[in-house]
Structure formats: C-alpha cells, structure tokens
Design a protein around this motif. Structure first.
Motif, mmCIF file in Angstrom:
data_model
loop_
_atom_site.group_PDB
_atom_site.id
_atom_site.type_symbol
_atom_site.label_atom_id
_atom_site.label_comp_id
_atom_site.label_asym_id
_atom_site.label_seq_id
_atom_site.Cartn_x
_atom_site.Cartn_y
_atom_site.Cartn_z
ATOM 1 N N GLY A 96 3.436 -1.722 14.878
ATOM 2 C CA GLY A 96 2.199 -1.796 15.241
ATOM 3 C C GLY A 96 1.407 -0.480 14.857
ATOM 4 O O GLY A 96 0.118 -0.411 14.785
ATOM 5 N N ALA A 97 2.050 0.517 14.882
ATOM 6 C CA ALA A 97 1.425 1.929 14.722
ATOM 7 C C ALA A 97 0.882 2.140 13.299
ATOM 8 O O ALA A 97 1.204 1.398 12.541
ATOM 9 N N ARG A 98 0.420 3.196 13.211
ATOM 10 C CA ARG A 98 -0.163 3.845 11.776
ATOM 11 C C ARG A 98 0.619 4.452 11.249
ATOM 12 O O ARG A 98 0.886 5.707 11.627
ATOM 13 N N ILE A 99 1.057 4.359 10.013
ATOM 14 C CA ILE A 99 1.890 5.396 9.248
ATOM 15 C C ILE A 99 1.221 5.799 8.118
ATOM 16 O O ILE A 99 0.439 4.872 7.310
ATOM 17 N N GLY A 100 1.050 7.213 7.606
ATOM 18 C CA GLY A 100 0.599 7.785 6.558
ATOM 19 C C GLY A 100 1.658 8.397 5.455
ATOM 20 O O GLY A 100 2.469 9.141 6.146
ATOM 21 N N ILE A 101 1.901 7.708 4.295
ATOM 22 C CA ILE A 101 2.893 8.303 3.747
ATOM 23 C C ILE A 101 2.521 9.432 2.501
ATOM 24 O O ILE A 101 1.707 8.625 1.746
ATOM 25 N N VAL A 102 2.992 10.607 2.356
ATOM 26 C CA VAL A 102 2.315 11.330 1.479
ATOM 27 C C VAL A 102 3.501 11.385 0.302
ATOM 28 O O VAL A 102 4.471 11.847 0.524
ATOM 29 N N GLY A 103 3.016 10.623 -0.787
ATOM 30 C CA GLY A 103 4.133 10.446 -1.730
ATOM 31 C C GLY A 103 4.201 9.043 -1.907
ATOM 32 O O GLY A 103 4.867 8.565 -0.906
ATOM 33 N N MET A 104 3.932 8.431 -2.822
ATOM 34 C CA MET A 104 4.032 6.700 -2.843
ATOM 35 C C MET A 104 4.999 6.585 -4.132
ATOM 36 O O MET A 104 4.422 5.527 -4.742
ATOM 37 N N GLY A 105 5.914 6.986 -4.569
ATOM 38 C CA GLY A 105 6.763 6.877 -5.754
ATOM 39 C C GLY A 105 7.757 5.875 -5.099
ATOM 40 O O GLY A 105 7.655 4.914 -3.986
ATOM 41 N N ARG A 106 9.038 6.010 -5.846
ATOM 42 C CA ARG A 106 10.282 4.960 -5.430
ATOM 43 C C ARG A 106 10.549 4.989 -3.924
ATOM 44 O O ARG A 106 10.670 3.823 -3.379
ATOM 45 N N ILE A 107 10.481 6.081 -3.453
ATOM 46 C CA ILE A 107 11.165 6.103 -1.880
ATOM 47 C C ILE A 107 10.035 5.896 -0.997
ATOM 48 O O ILE A 107 10.031 5.264 -0.194
ATOM 49 N N GLY A 108 8.506 6.474 -1.356
ATOM 50 C CA GLY A 108 7.452 6.042 -0.585
ATOM 51 C C GLY A 108 7.373 4.654 -0.629
ATOM 52 O O GLY A 108 7.180 4.093 0.668
ATOM 53 N N GLN A 109 7.442 3.956 -1.598
ATOM 54 C CA GLN A 109 7.300 2.469 -1.366
ATOM 55 C C GLN A 109 8.328 1.832 -0.823
ATOM 56 O O GLN A 109 7.990 0.766 -0.013
ATOM 57 N N ALA A 110 9.518 2.383 -0.916
ATOM 58 C CA ALA A 110 10.405 1.614 -0.045
ATOM 59 C C ALA A 110 10.371 1.909 1.685
ATOM 60 O O ALA A 110 10.858 1.131 2.451
ATOM 61 N N ILE A 111 9.817 2.995 1.793
ATOM 62 C CA ILE A 111 9.498 3.416 3.207
ATOM 63 C C ILE A 111 8.374 2.589 3.715
ATOM 64 O O ILE A 111 8.416 1.910 4.814
ATOM 65 N N ALA A 112 7.323 2.334 2.946
ATOM 66 C CA ALA A 112 6.444 1.182 3.313
ATOM 67 C C ALA A 112 6.978 -0.273 3.713
ATOM 68 O O ALA A 112 6.445 -0.723 4.362
ATOM 69 N N ARG A 113 7.634 -0.636 2.460
ATOM 70 C CA ARG A 113 8.119 -2.075 2.613
ATOM 71 C C ARG A 113 8.968 -2.161 3.951
ATOM 72 O O ARG A 113 8.675 -3.027 4.710
ATOM 73 N N ARG A 114 9.681 -0.937 4.483
ATOM 74 C CA ARG A 114 10.151 -1.164 5.775
ATOM 75 C C ARG A 114 9.093 -1.031 6.862
ATOM 76 O O ARG A 114 9.280 -1.869 8.088
ATOM 77 N N ALA A 115 8.227 -0.262 6.766
ATOM 78 C CA ALA A 115 7.041 -0.139 7.832
ATOM 79 C C ALA A 115 6.421 -1.523 7.866
ATOM 80 O O ALA A 115 6.073 -1.756 9.266
ATOM 81 N N GLU A 116 6.449 -2.125 6.796
ATOM 82 C CA GLU A 116 5.724 -3.420 6.933
ATOM 83 C C GLU A 116 6.420 -4.263 7.820
ATOM 84 O O GLU A 116 5.836 -5.222 8.765
ATOM 85 N N ALA A 117 7.771 -4.374 7.914
ATOM 86 C CA ALA A 117 8.703 -4.974 8.591
ATOM 87 C C ALA A 117 8.380 -4.678 10.113
ATOM 88 O O ALA A 117 8.727 -5.576 10.992
ATOM 89 N N PHE A 118 7.942 -3.529 10.384
ATOM 90 C CA PHE A 118 7.392 -3.178 11.884
ATOM 91 C C PHE A 118 6.008 -3.356 12.140
ATOM 92 O O PHE A 118 5.539 -2.901 13.164
ATOM 93 N N GLY A 119 5.414 -4.359 11.222
ATOM 94 C CA GLY A 119 3.953 -4.399 11.592
ATOM 95 C C GLY A 119 2.982 -3.250 11.396
ATOM 96 O O GLY A 119 2.204 -3.233 12.359
ATOM 97 N N MET A 120 3.453 -2.105 10.784
ATOM 98 C CA MET A 120 2.865 -0.789 10.779
ATOM 99 C C MET A 120 1.377 -1.071 9.848
ATOM 100 O O MET A 120 1.782 -1.711 8.723
ATOM 101 N N GLN A 121 0.317 -0.379 10.103
ATOM 102 C CA GLN A 121 -0.576 -0.182 9.176
ATOM 103 C C GLN A 121 -0.405 1.032 8.154
ATOM 104 O O GLN A 121 -0.167 2.153 8.729
ATOM 105 N N ILE A 122 -0.307 0.619 6.983
ATOM 106 C CA ILE A 122 0.089 1.675 5.903
ATOM 107 C C ILE A 122 -0.831 2.259 5.158
ATOM 108 O O ILE A 122 -1.861 1.532 4.563
ATOM 109 N N SER A 123 -0.915 3.610 5.009
ATOM 110 C CA SER A 123 -1.978 4.234 4.127
ATOM 111 C C SER A 123 -1.129 5.349 3.598
ATOM 112 O O SER A 123 0.040 5.634 3.998
#
Ligand code: NDP
Length: 318
Positions: free
Chosen positions: A148-175
């Motif tokens: 549920g915490a807020r994650i900020g990803i610097v770089g949203m390429g192949r790996i950034g998007q894979a991190i975001a998909r995992r963060a979604e499963a943690f209910g994180m707010q993604i920017s």
C-alpha cells in the motif's frame, strides 16, 4: 591454418561461455594480459585481424580500443547495460553492438523488490538480531510497511515496468519519471526525479548508466525523498551521487537505502559498510544460474548470427 574468426574478450565471462567461444573462435582473453605476457604478444600480433569483441556491462570498450582494432565487425555485450562501450564510436565505424535485454528483466525486478522489502522490513538486520542473541532481551524495533505504500520508479523501461507489475501485487501506488512520458502505461508520471521523490515512500532507480544519468539521484533528490523515504538502486552506481547519498544516510536526510550497484565496484565505501540503515548487495541482480545461462547463450547466438551473415538478435539501437 586456423581460419576461425579472432575474438577479443575484455571481461571475465563464465567458464562455459569461454569454452563455447574457444570452440568456435580464436580467443584472446584480455583478462589474462596482466599475468601472461605471451597472450599480450599474441594479441598484438592478431590485433589487425580481430573481428569481434566480447564484453560485459562493466568492461570498457573505448574509442581508443576500436582505433587499435581496424577489422572489428561486432561488439557483443553480456548484460543489458552497455555504458562501458563507446557506442557512438562503434556506430560511426559501422560496427553494431549487441546486448542481452529481456532475458534478465524478471531477475532484476525480483531483486529490486527483494531489496525494497529488505530495507523496509529490515530483513538482514532481523537476521543479525536473532544471530547476535538480542531477541531474549526484547523485541526488534518496528519496521516500515511496504504493502500500500507509494513507490516512485526512475526509469520505466523493460525492468522498470517489471518492477511496477510486482509493486501492483503489493497494492502500491506507482509513479515514475523518464525523459519521455509513457502514455501507454497506467502509472502517474512525474517530470523529474526530485518531484517524484517528494511524492513517494520508496524511490527505485532503474535507468541505464553513463553520462546521461550520472548523478541523477542528487542531494536535492534525496532531500525531496525525505527522512521517512527509502532509496533502492538496481541501476548503476553512477546514477546516484554517491558522496551525497552517504551524507544523506549519515545525516538522516533519508531513512535508508538498499544498493546493488556502486561507483567503483567491487569497492564499497567503508561509510556504507558501517551503516545499519543500508542493505548492500554485490551487483547480482541478474545473478541466477538460469538467467546468466540465458544471457550467455544470447551473447553467443548474437556472435554466431553475425558470422553466419544472419540478422543480429538483439542489436543496440541508435
Ligand atoms: P530500457 O532501455 O528498457 O529502460 C531504460 C529506462 O530508463 C527507460 O524508461 C528510459 O526512458 C529511462 N531513462 C533513460 N535515461 C533517463 C534519464 N536521463 N532520466 C530518466 N529516465 C531515463 O532498459 P532496461 O529496463 O532493460 O534496463 C535498465 C538498466 O538497468 C540497464 O541499462 C542497467 O543499467 C540496469 N541493470 C542493472 C542490473 C544489475 O545487475 N543491477 C542488471 C540489468 C540491468 P527515457 O529514454 O524516456 O528517458
């Protein structure tokens, strides 16, 4: 007479990759040059006929090396990052550069999340707490919730998007921040790293290295992340201003950091070693047997494709 193409290896590659290279090519292993004068002499003699360079993400392939090797046709990199290779210099000479994207994306994202969990929940510290016999004296101090915490990803390429998909499963707010907003993605865009840092609990760097991103995570960005914020770096050590990061961790400007990459690897600053609000990892985000095997095979396949006159599998654009 040995007609196999000559290849210069400028990085320590896995033994089975070296064995495959030696099977198909005449190999000059630069990592032995310091201890083996004969290998230097053989290289000097062969330099005008060397047709390929095999490197990894850390190895340097500067313009000066390409100048010395007029017959080079291709540079293959073991790794997705190629900041050690002077790609413009190679492309000017019509030399393509290949890397190993995609096959390592899952592992790097997995380790990014593992490090995020490790620093927030103090997993290595908890292990030390138990081993050092502190538990009987009372419970471990409380940690930071991730779900549920807020994650900020610097770089949203192949790996950034894979991190975001995992963060979604943690209910994180993604920017995220990148130079070019990604209209195709459902995540909130921030125009720069400082703006992003001010809005999140966890800041994760996953950009390429090199000059374009040097010091991107600056003192100002860390200030914006703030005393309750955590920084995770799975990109390159150069992406963070390392002295500023050490100062921010020391002075409580940020809460903590989990780092897989450093400016002068394998040297880790002693200040970081001594800090309890830091989790350290030896640049091993892609370091599983399965992925390193896939990376090695992709590098060999690129080399084979080149010498068979087939299209390269994963050339670096530009
Ligand atoms: P991609 O090329 O798919 O993604 C790179 C992302 O970074 C893009 O979203 C790009 O967006 C963004 N970016 C580039 N420059 C900047 C900038 N100056 N400011 C903000 N964002 C920027 O690469 P991958 O996701 O496959 O890999 C990313 C990096 O991860 C590698 O280059 C490597 O450095 C690192 N890595 C680390 C590993 C480890 O072991 N720790 C293992 C594998 C990779 P845009 O161009 O729009 O700015």
């Amino acid at each position: 007479k040995d007609e196999r193409p000559q290849v210069l290896v400028v990085a320590a590659l896995m033994p089975w990759v070296m064995a495959q290279l030696r099977k198909h090519y005449q190999v000059h292993d630069r990592t032995h040059f310091a201890t083996d004068p004969a290998s230097v002499a053989a290289f000097e003699e062969a330099a005008p006929r060397i047709r390929a360079i095999a490197a990894n993400g850390e190895a340097k392939v500067p313009r000066a090396l390409l100048d010395r090797l007029p017959a080079v046709e291709v540079v293959t990199v073991f790794g997705v990052g190629y900041d050690g290779v002077d790609v413009p210099a190679a492309h000017e000479r019509g030399i393509p550069v290949t890397n190993t994207p995609d096959v390592l994306t899952d592992d790097v994202a997995d380790l990014g999340i593992a490090l995020l969990l490790a620093i927030a929940r103090r997993v290595p510290q908890a292990d030390r707490f138990v081993r050092e016999g502190k538990w009987p004296q009372g419970p471990m101090p409380l940690t930071r919730k991730v779900s549920g915490a807020r994650i900020g990803i610097v770089g949203m390429g192949r790996i950034g998007q894979a991190i975001a998909r995992r963060a979604e499963a943690f209910g994180m707010q993604i920017s995220y921040t990148t130079r070019t907003p990604r209209a195709d993605l459902p995540y909130r865009y921030s125009p720069d790293a400082a703006t992003l840092a001010a809005e999140v609990d966890f800041l994760v760097a996953i950009t390429p290295g090199g000059d374009a991103t040097r010091g991107l995570i600056s003192a100002q960005v860390l200030q914006a992340l703030g005393p309750d914020g955590f920084f995770v770096n799975v990109a390159r050590g150069s992406v963070a201003d390392q002295p500023a990061l050490i100062a921010a961790l020391r002075d409580g400007v940020i809460a903590g950091a989990a780092l897989d990459v450093f400016v002068d690897e394998p040297n880790v600053p002693p200040e970081l070693m001594a800090m309890d609000n830091v989790v350290l990892s030896p640049h091993m985000a892609s370091g599983t047997r399965q992925t390193r095997e896939a990376m090695g095979q992709l590098m060999l396949d690129n080399l084979a494709a080149h010498f068979a006159g087939r299209p390269l599998l994963t050339p670096v654009g530009g």
